[in-house]
Motif scaffolding. Sequence first.
Motif, PDB file in Angstrom:
ATOM      1  N   ALA A  81       0.832  -1.210   0.000  1.00  0.00           N
ATOM      2  CA  ALA A  81       0.000   0.000   0.000  1.00  0.00           C
ATOM      3  C   ALA A  81       0.867   1.262   0.000  1.00  0.00           C
ATOM      4  CB  ALA A  81      -0.908   0.004   1.218  1.00  0.00           C
ATOM      5  N   TYR A  82       0.466   2.190  -0.831  1.00  0.00           N
ATOM      6  CA  TYR A  82       1.120   3.502  -0.904  1.00  0.00           C
ATOM      7  C   TYR A  82       0.054   4.584  -0.723  1.00  0.00           C
ATOM      8  CZ  TYR A  82       4.808   1.000  -3.551  1.00  0.00           C
ATOM      9  OH  TYR A  82       5.784   0.138  -3.975  1.00  0.00           O
ATOM     10  N   GLN A  83       0.448   5.693  -0.107  1.00  0.00           N
ATOM     11  CA  GLN A  83      -0.447   6.855   0.006  1.00  0.00           C
ATOM     12  C   GLN A  83      -0.119   7.850  -1.100  1.00  0.00           C
ATOM     13  OE1 GLN A  83      -2.871   6.823   2.367  1.00  0.00           O
ATOM     14  NE2 GLN A  83      -2.010   4.804   2.868  1.00  0.00           N
ATOM     15  N   ILE A  84      -1.151   8.399  -1.733  1.00  0.00           N
ATOM     16  CA  ILE A  84      -0.861   9.433  -2.720  1.00  0.00           C
ATOM     17  C   ILE A  84      -0.402  10.704  -2.000  1.00  0.00           C
ATOM     18  CG2 ILE A  84      -3.280  10.211  -2.899  1.00  0.00           C
ATOM     19  CD1 ILE A  84      -2.655  10.789  -5.917  1.00  0.00           C
ATOM     20  N   ALA A  85       0.609  11.350  -2.566  1.00  0.00           N
ATOM     21  CA  ALA A  85       1.150  12.573  -1.953  1.00  0.00           C
ATOM     22  C   ALA A  85       0.832  13.801  -2.803  1.00  0.00           C
ATOM     23  CB  ALA A  85       2.663  12.453  -1.788  1.00  0.00           C
ATOM     24  N   GLN A  86       1.019  13.681  -4.110  1.00  0.00           N
ATOM     25  CA  GLN A  86       0.801  14.827  -4.990  1.00  0.00           C
ATOM     26  C   GLN A  86       0.779  14.339  -6.417  1.00  0.00           C
ATOM     27  OE1 GLN A  86       3.459  15.632  -7.200  1.00  0.00           O
ATOM     28  NE2 GLN A  86       5.382  15.374  -6.120  1.00  0.00           N
ATOM     29  N   PHE A  87       0.306  15.186  -7.319  1.00  0.00           N
ATOM     30  CA  PHE A  87       0.540  14.947  -8.744  1.00  0.00           C
ATOM     31  C   PHE A  87       0.917  16.259  -9.406  1.00  0.00           C
ATOM     32  CE2 PHE A  87      -4.068  15.834  -8.729  1.00  0.00           C
ATOM     33  CZ  PHE A  87      -4.180  16.730  -9.785  1.00  0.00           C
ATOM     34  N   HIS A  88       1.558  16.133 -10.559  1.00  0.00           N
ATOM     35  CA  HIS A  88       2.076  17.300 -11.276  1.00  0.00           C
ATOM     36  C   HIS A  88       2.224  16.931 -12.745  1.00  0.00           C
ATOM     37  CE1 HIS A  88       5.590  14.878 -10.157  1.00  0.00           C
ATOM     38  NE2 HIS A  88       5.947  15.154 -11.386  1.00  0.00           N
ATOM     39  N   PHE A  89       2.589  17.891 -13.556  1.00  0.00           N
ATOM     40  CA  PHE A  89       2.580  17.691 -15.003  1.00  0.00           C
ATOM     41  C   PHE A  89       3.928  18.007 -15.644  1.00  0.00           C
ATOM     42  CE2 PHE A  89      -1.612  19.081 -13.583  1.00  0.00           C
ATOM     43  CZ  PHE A  89      -2.412  18.053 -14.047  1.00  0.00           C
ATOM     44  N   HIS A  90       4.155  17.331 -16.774  1.00  0.00           N
ATOM     45  CA  HIS A  90       5.279  17.663 -17.657  1.00  0.00           C
ATOM     46  C   HIS A  90       4.755  17.733 -19.084  1.00  0.00           C
ATOM     47  CE1 HIS A  90       8.257  16.446 -14.546  1.00  0.00           C
ATOM     48  NE2 HIS A  90       7.367  15.503 -14.255  1.00  0.00           N
ATOM     49  N   THR A  91       5.319  18.641 -19.853  1.00  0.00           N
ATOM     50  CA  THR A  91       5.020  18.668 -21.278  1.00  0.00           C
ATOM     51  C   THR A  91       6.305  18.867 -22.075  1.00  0.00           C
ATOM     52  OG1 THR A  91       3.674  19.658 -23.027  1.00  0.00           O
ATOM     53  CG2 THR A  91       4.489  21.158 -21.348  1.00  0.00           C
ATOM     54  N   PRO A  92       6.550  18.096 -23.152  1.00  0.00           N
ATOM     55  CA  PRO A  92       5.760  16.913 -23.509  1.00  0.00           C
ATOM     56  C   PRO A  92       5.927  15.832 -22.442  1.00  0.00           C
ATOM     57  CG  PRO A  92       7.813  16.970 -24.742  1.00  0.00           C
ATOM     58  CD  PRO A  92       7.761  18.247 -23.952  1.00  0.00           C
ATOM     59  N   SER A  93       5.338  14.651 -22.673  1.00  0.00           N
ATOM     60  CA  SER A  93       5.517  13.577 -21.694  1.00  0.00           C
ATOM     61  C   SER A  93       7.002  13.262 -21.588  1.00  0.00           C
ATOM     62  CB  SER A  93       4.746  12.325 -22.111  1.00  0.00           C
ATOM     63  OG  SER A  93       5.366  11.682 -23.204  1.00  0.00           O
ATOM     64  N   GLU A  94       7.454  12.943 -20.394  1.00  0.00           N
ATOM     65  CA  GLU A  94       8.863  12.583 -20.231  1.00  0.00           C
ATOM     66  C   GLU A  94       9.111  11.180 -20.773  1.00  0.00           C
ATOM     67  OE1 GLU A  94       9.503  13.506 -15.943  1.00  0.00           O
ATOM     68  OE2 GLU A  94      10.714  15.133 -16.809  1.00  0.00           O
ATOM     69  N   GLU A  95       8.234  10.253 -20.411  1.00  0.00           N
ATOM     70  CA  GLU A  95       8.415   8.881 -20.879  1.00  0.00           C
ATOM     71  C   GLU A  95       7.892   8.757 -22.308  1.00  0.00           C
ATOM     72  OE1 GLU A  95       6.121  10.525 -18.806  1.00  0.00           O
ATOM     73  OE2 GLU A  95       6.709   9.103 -17.252  1.00  0.00           O
ATOM     74  N   ARG A  96       8.456   7.844 -23.038  1.00  0.00           N
ATOM     75  CA  ARG A  96       7.969   7.556 -24.390  1.00  0.00           C
ATOM     76  C   ARG A  96       7.631   6.082 -24.473  1.00  0.00           C
ATOM     77  NH1 ARG A  96      11.805  11.264 -28.295  1.00  0.00           N
ATOM     78  NH2 ARG A  96      12.067  12.927 -26.763  1.00  0.00           N
ATOM     79  N   ILE A  97       6.738   5.782 -25.398  1.00  0.00           N
ATOM     80  CA  ILE A  97       6.399   4.379 -25.653  1.00  0.00           C
ATOM     81  C   ILE A  97       6.753   4.093 -27.099  1.00  0.00           C
ATOM     82  CG2 ILE A  97       4.580   2.640 -25.713  1.00  0.00           C
ATOM     83  CD1 ILE A  97       3.197   4.150 -23.448  1.00  0.00           C
ATOM     84  N   ARG A  98       7.725   3.205 -27.269  1.00  0.00           N
ATOM     85  CA  ARG A  98       8.265   2.886 -28.598  1.00  0.00           C
ATOM     86  C   ARG A  98       8.576   4.148 -29.383  1.00  0.00           C
ATOM     87  NH1 ARG A  98       4.156  -0.289 -27.587  1.00  0.00           N
ATOM     88  NH2 ARG A  98       4.713  -2.331 -26.770  1.00  0.00           N
ATOM     89  N   GLY A  99       9.267   5.047 -28.743  1.00  0.00           N
ATOM     90  CA  GLY A  99       9.740   6.262 -29.394  1.00  0.00           C
ATOM     91  C   GLY A  99       8.752   7.404 -29.387  1.00  0.00           C
ATOM     92  N   ARG A 100       7.505   7.137 -29.087  1.00  0.00           N
ATOM     93  CA  ARG A 100       6.498   8.185 -29.152  1.00  0.00           C
ATOM     94  C   ARG A 100       6.389   8.946 -27.829  1.00  0.00           C
ATOM     95  NH1 ARG A 100      -0.136   7.915 -30.202  1.00  0.00           N
ATOM     96  NH2 ARG A 100      -0.443  10.111 -29.680  1.00  0.00           N
TER      97      ARG A 100
END
Length: 247
Positions: A103-122
């Motif tokens: 179990a984990y407690q949510i602490a915060q969320f935030h945004f990046h643009t563009p996405s930092e991670e890519r899926i098969r180059g995208r």
Amino acid sequence: MRLRLLSATVLSCISLAAGAEAPHWTYDGPQGARHWAELDKSYAECRLGHAQSPIDIQSAKIDKDAPALEFSYQARPLVIVNNGHTVQVDETGAGTLTIGDHAYQIAQFHFHTPSEERIRGRAYDMVAHLVHKDDAGKLAVVAVLFKLGRENTALKPVLDNMPLGAGPAHTVAGLSFNPADLLPGKRGYYHFQGSLTTPPCTEGVSWYVLSTPVELSRAQLAQFRTLYKHNARPLQPANGREITERP
Ligand SMILES: [Zn+2]
């Protein structure tokens, strides 16, 4: 992604001139991502680490037995901060993410643009990082990818209440928000070990990148980009890391 050190980070950025300990960093330029390790010795892992984030998810081993992500969030008052690196919503007390028997407690969320991670180059247009912490302080981050499409009604109150300048967190009067509304209906994910994507780039972070993106409108993306045009760390080498996929 960012640790829930939001107030410390804000203070460090604002009071830099007064000699605060954490050095200022940016995404581009002389204090940009390629120089983070040079800015302070506590940032050394940004260069020396071997399991850094973000990565391009080029292939993954299907694991049908991988545990489901069980989100148990509740609506809370919207507490929002522009910390000089991103827009972040404080979700202390908003609930739990359970993965198997962990179990984990949510602490915060935030945004990046563009996405930092890519899926098969995208790369996607934007990503939300939902940061969770367990009792031992270990982090699990769920990444929700955004692509252009219809207006995202869950995102609207966040975008409409973004503080335009960096400063302390504030509570939006009369507004409650449930982070579950940001999640796609399908909860398949890619899982791997990685790091914070901001200084000090600490490793030991469990990443769960949801494989189904959600949508946001072009106007919403533009709205976020009036504050942060580009706040994504460049890709880091995967170094043979195991990536599993729960379909
Ligand atoms: Zn992030």
